[in-house]
Design an enzyme around this catalytic site. Structure first.
Site, PDB file in Angstrom:
ATOM      1  N   CYS A 120      -3.924 -37.288  19.347  1.00 49.82           N
ATOM      2  CA  CYS A 120      -3.296 -38.574  19.014  1.00 49.82           C
ATOM      3  C   CYS A 120      -3.855 -39.200  17.743  1.00 49.82           C
ATOM      4  CB  CYS A 120      -3.427 -39.534  20.183  1.00 49.82           C
ATOM      5  SG  CYS A 120      -2.555 -38.949  21.635  1.00 49.82           S
ATOM      6  N   HIS A 259      -2.445 -46.922  17.746  1.00 52.34           N
ATOM      7  CA  HIS A 259      -1.853 -45.827  18.519  1.00 52.34           C
ATOM      8  C   HIS A 259      -1.216 -46.416  19.774  1.00 52.34           C
ATOM      9  CE1 HIS A 259      -1.242 -42.122  20.564  1.00 52.34           C
ATOM     10  NE2 HIS A 259      -2.229 -42.292  21.421  1.00 52.34           N
ATOM     11  N   ASN A 289       3.944 -42.850  24.666  1.00 55.23           N
ATOM     12  CA  ASN A 289       2.935 -42.255  23.767  1.00 55.23           C
ATOM     13  C   ASN A 289       3.498 -40.950  23.202  1.00 55.23           C
ATOM     14  OD1 ASN A 289       0.765 -40.947  22.604  1.00 55.23           O
ATOM     15  ND2 ASN A 289      -0.655 -41.366  24.281  1.00 55.23           N
TER      16      ASN A 289
HETATM   17  N1  COA Z   1       2.557 -45.371  40.040  1.00 53.23           N
HETATM   18  C1  COA Z   1       2.166 -46.121  41.067  1.00 53.23           C
HETATM   19  N2  COA Z   1       0.886 -46.265  41.453  1.00 53.23           N
HETATM   20  C2  COA Z   1      -0.032 -45.600  40.737  1.00 53.23           C
HETATM   21  C3  COA Z   1       0.308 -44.762  39.643  1.00 53.23           C
HETATM   22  C4  COA Z   1       1.667 -44.670  39.293  1.00 53.23           C
HETATM   23  N3  COA Z   1       2.099 -43.933  38.249  1.00 53.23           N
HETATM   24  N4  COA Z   1      -0.823 -44.236  39.132  1.00 53.23           N
HETATM   25  C5  COA Z   1      -1.834 -44.698  39.888  1.00 53.23           C
HETATM   26  N5  COA Z   1      -1.362 -45.505  40.847  1.00 53.23           N
HETATM   27  C6  COA Z   1      -2.118 -46.239  41.856  1.00 53.23           C
HETATM   28  C7  COA Z   1      -3.426 -45.554  42.198  1.00 53.23           C
HETATM   29  O1  COA Z   1      -3.277 -44.654  43.266  1.00 53.23           O
HETATM   30  C8  COA Z   1      -4.286 -46.727  42.572  1.00 53.23           C
HETATM   31  O2  COA Z   1      -3.970 -47.133  43.900  1.00 53.23           O
HETATM   32  P1  COA Z   1      -5.115 -47.699  44.893  1.00 53.23           P
HETATM   33  O3  COA Z   1      -5.647 -48.927  44.224  1.00 53.23           O
HETATM   34  O4  COA Z   1      -4.358 -47.947  46.129  1.00 53.23           O
HETATM   35  O5  COA Z   1      -6.129 -46.597  44.980  1.00 53.23           O
HETATM   36  C9  COA Z   1      -3.812 -47.841  41.652  1.00 53.23           C
HETATM   37  O6  COA Z   1      -2.470 -47.517  41.299  1.00 53.23           O
HETATM   38  C10 COA Z   1      -4.649 -47.974  40.385  1.00 53.23           C
HETATM   39  O7  COA Z   1      -4.805 -46.648  39.855  1.00 53.23           O
HETATM   40  P2  COA Z   1      -5.604 -46.388  38.537  1.00 53.23           P
HETATM   41  O8  COA Z   1      -5.694 -44.927  38.285  1.00 53.23           O
HETATM   42  O9  COA Z   1      -6.848 -47.208  38.619  1.00 53.23           O
HETATM   43  O10 COA Z   1      -4.605 -47.032  37.480  1.00 53.23           O
HETATM   44  P3  COA Z   1      -4.909 -47.523  36.033  1.00 53.23           P
HETATM   45  O11 COA Z   1      -4.757 -48.989  35.960  1.00 53.23           O
HETATM   46  O12 COA Z   1      -6.169 -46.916  35.468  1.00 53.23           O
HETATM   47  O13 COA Z   1      -3.676 -46.896  35.253  1.00 53.23           O
HETATM   48  C11 COA Z   1      -3.230 -45.154  33.690  1.00 53.23           C
HETATM   49  C12 COA Z   1      -3.553 -45.503  35.131  1.00 53.23           C
HETATM   50  C13 COA Z   1      -3.118 -43.658  33.545  1.00 53.23           C
HETATM   51  C14 COA Z   1      -1.889 -45.819  33.335  1.00 53.23           C
HETATM   52  C15 COA Z   1      -4.348 -45.757  32.779  1.00 53.23           C
HETATM   53  O14 COA Z   1      -5.609 -45.374  33.280  1.00 53.23           O
HETATM   54  C16 COA Z   1      -4.244 -45.338  31.348  1.00 53.23           C
HETATM   55  O15 COA Z   1      -3.273 -45.637  30.669  1.00 53.23           O
HETATM   56  N6  COA Z   1      -5.270 -44.669  30.806  1.00 53.23           N
HETATM   57  C17 COA Z   1      -5.280 -44.209  29.443  1.00 53.23           C
HETATM   58  C18 COA Z   1      -4.497 -42.925  29.329  1.00 53.23           C
HETATM   59  C19 COA Z   1      -4.118 -42.594  27.902  1.00 53.23           C
HETATM   60  O16 COA Z   1      -3.860 -43.482  27.130  1.00 53.23           O
HETATM   61  N7  COA Z   1      -4.081 -41.308  27.573  1.00 53.23           N
HETATM   62  C20 COA Z   1      -3.733 -40.839  26.281  1.00 53.23           C
HETATM   63  C21 COA Z   1      -4.740 -41.272  25.299  1.00 53.23           C
HETATM   64  S1  COA Z   1      -4.321 -40.807  23.684  1.00 53.23           S
END
Ligand code: COA
Length: 332
Positions: A120, A259, A289
């Site tokens: 990225c 980004h 993204n």
């Molecule tokens: N839909 C619904 N629920 C979801 C879910 C989805 N797609 N993904 C996770 N959950 C749930 C989890 O199971 C968790 O439930 P719980 O609290 O009952 O255990 C809750 O939502 C929170 O999950 P979590 O993994 O903590 O979510 P988050 O807020 O970290 O969001 C991402 C997940 C992936 C969206 C986030 O971490 C993110 O954007 N990270 C950066 C990734 C990125 O940018 N990558 C490329 C970089 S160049």
């Protein structure tokens, strides 16, 4: 304002183009294939839909469309191009470089063309390299492409990744300029990031073979929480570094172009560097993204807001980990 490269010849962006495929993948489509909801995705990422390239086409096809868009909008002659750098982590094939494939599709026979894989951060890495080529005065017209067909590597059933990524291509044209367009750049990486964001299959360590057609290593995998935290920290620090060494206050920056990974990451970086929200450009809601394409696509789609002379701060973070920031004076 002091420019640390003031003794060198300068490079400036003189044209920009972009392309996104027609196919849409909405949050409602994702509700059909995994346990997620439109409400959760919008709240946690700011994304409503992504564009998806049709099967049978590849990264080079989007790049060619973006370059043709640039040439049409800015009346540029593709025959003038000396070098093409293609930032991508999703090349059409392992060999030859996607840059060579693009050059062939454009009918360019003697151009210097190569790929840059910095995930990225690829567009910013390639922009810095391209500007350096122009500054040497050995190359006059350099195309920097950011293009990724990442949907080919997303597991449609994995809700931790399928919500984030979409396909697209953006391109800018660099050429010599009396004033510095590309004013400064600061790029870094840390290989310790490998296990947190990767596509492990398809390379020389885990080649694809007939025995492993369903090898799950062909998909992009990540630890979202680790990536989130590192992204905010690294992009904010890179921006602050650029501001400091150019003796600039954040109020002098007209536009932050981050980004487009997650709207919450974008907001957190904005808060950390203390820039007004309305100065941050985004297009994540309808693009997701698009890996190396996010920054040129975001500028391209917000081009009406940007005035000649504006100061732009670009910042990116991605697999590697890799990250950086660039400072631009907009010249068109
Ligand atoms: N839909 C619904 N629920 C979801 C879910 C989805 N797609 N993904 C996770 N959950 C749930 C989890 O199971 C968790 O439930 P719980 O609290 O009952 O255990 C809750 O939502 C929170 O999950 P979590 O993994 O903590 O979510 P988050 O807020 O970290 O969001 C991402 C997940 C992936 C969206 C986030 O971490 C993110 O954007 N990270 C950066 C990734 C990125 O940018 N990558 C490329 C970089 S160049």
């Amino acid at each position: 304002m002091q420019n640390i490269y003031s003794s060198r010849p300068h490079a400036a962006i003189t044209a920009i183009g972009g392309y996104v495929p027609q196919g849409r993948r909405t949050n409602f489509d994702l509700e059909q294939v995994c346990d997620t909801s439109d409400e959760w995705i919008v709240k946690r990422t700011g994304i409503k839909e992504r564009r998806i390239l049709e099967q049978g086409l590849a990264t080079s096809d989007m790049a060619v469309m973006a370059i043709q868009d640039l040439c049409t909008r800015y009346a540029k002659d593709i025959a003038d191009v000396d070098a093409i750098i293609v930032a991508t982590s999703t090349p059409d094939v392992l060999m030859p470089a996607t840059a060579n494939i693009i050059a062939r599709k454009l009918g360019l026979k003697n151009v210097w063309a190569f790929d840059m894989n910095a995930a990225c951060s690829g567009f910013l890495y390639a922009l810095d390299m391209g500007a350096s080529l122009v500054e040497t005065e050995r190359y006059k017209n350099v195309l920097i492409v950011g293009a990724d067909n990442i949907s080919a590597f997303v597991d449609i059933h994995d809700r931790s990744t399928n919500i984030l990524f979409g396909d697209g291509a953006g391109v800018i044209w660099l050429e010599p300029s009396a004033e510095a367009g590309v004013m400064d750049a600061f790029m870094q990486s840390n290989g310790d990031g490998r296990e947190f964001l990767n596509i492990e299959g398809g390379g020389s360590l885990y080649p694809t073979s007939q025995e492993t057609p369903d090898d799950e290593r062909r998909y992009l995998r990540q630890d979202g929480k680790v990536v989130f935290k590192q992204a905010v920290q690294s992009m904010s620090n890179a921006c602050k570094h650029i501001l400091d060494r150019n003796q600039l206050g954040i109020e002098q920056v007209n536009w932050l172009v981050p980004h487009q990974a997650n709207k919450r990451i974008i907001d957190a970086v904005g808060k950390e560097i203390n820039i007004q929200e309305e100065k941050t450009l985004t297009n994540i809601a309808y693009r997701g993204n698009t890996i190396a394409a996010t920054i040129p696509l975001c500028i391209w789609e917000n081009i009406k807001l940007i005035q000649k002379g504006d100061l732009l701060m670009l910042t990116a973070f991605g697999a590697g980990f890799s990250w950086g920031a660039s400072l631009l004076r907009w010249m068109i």
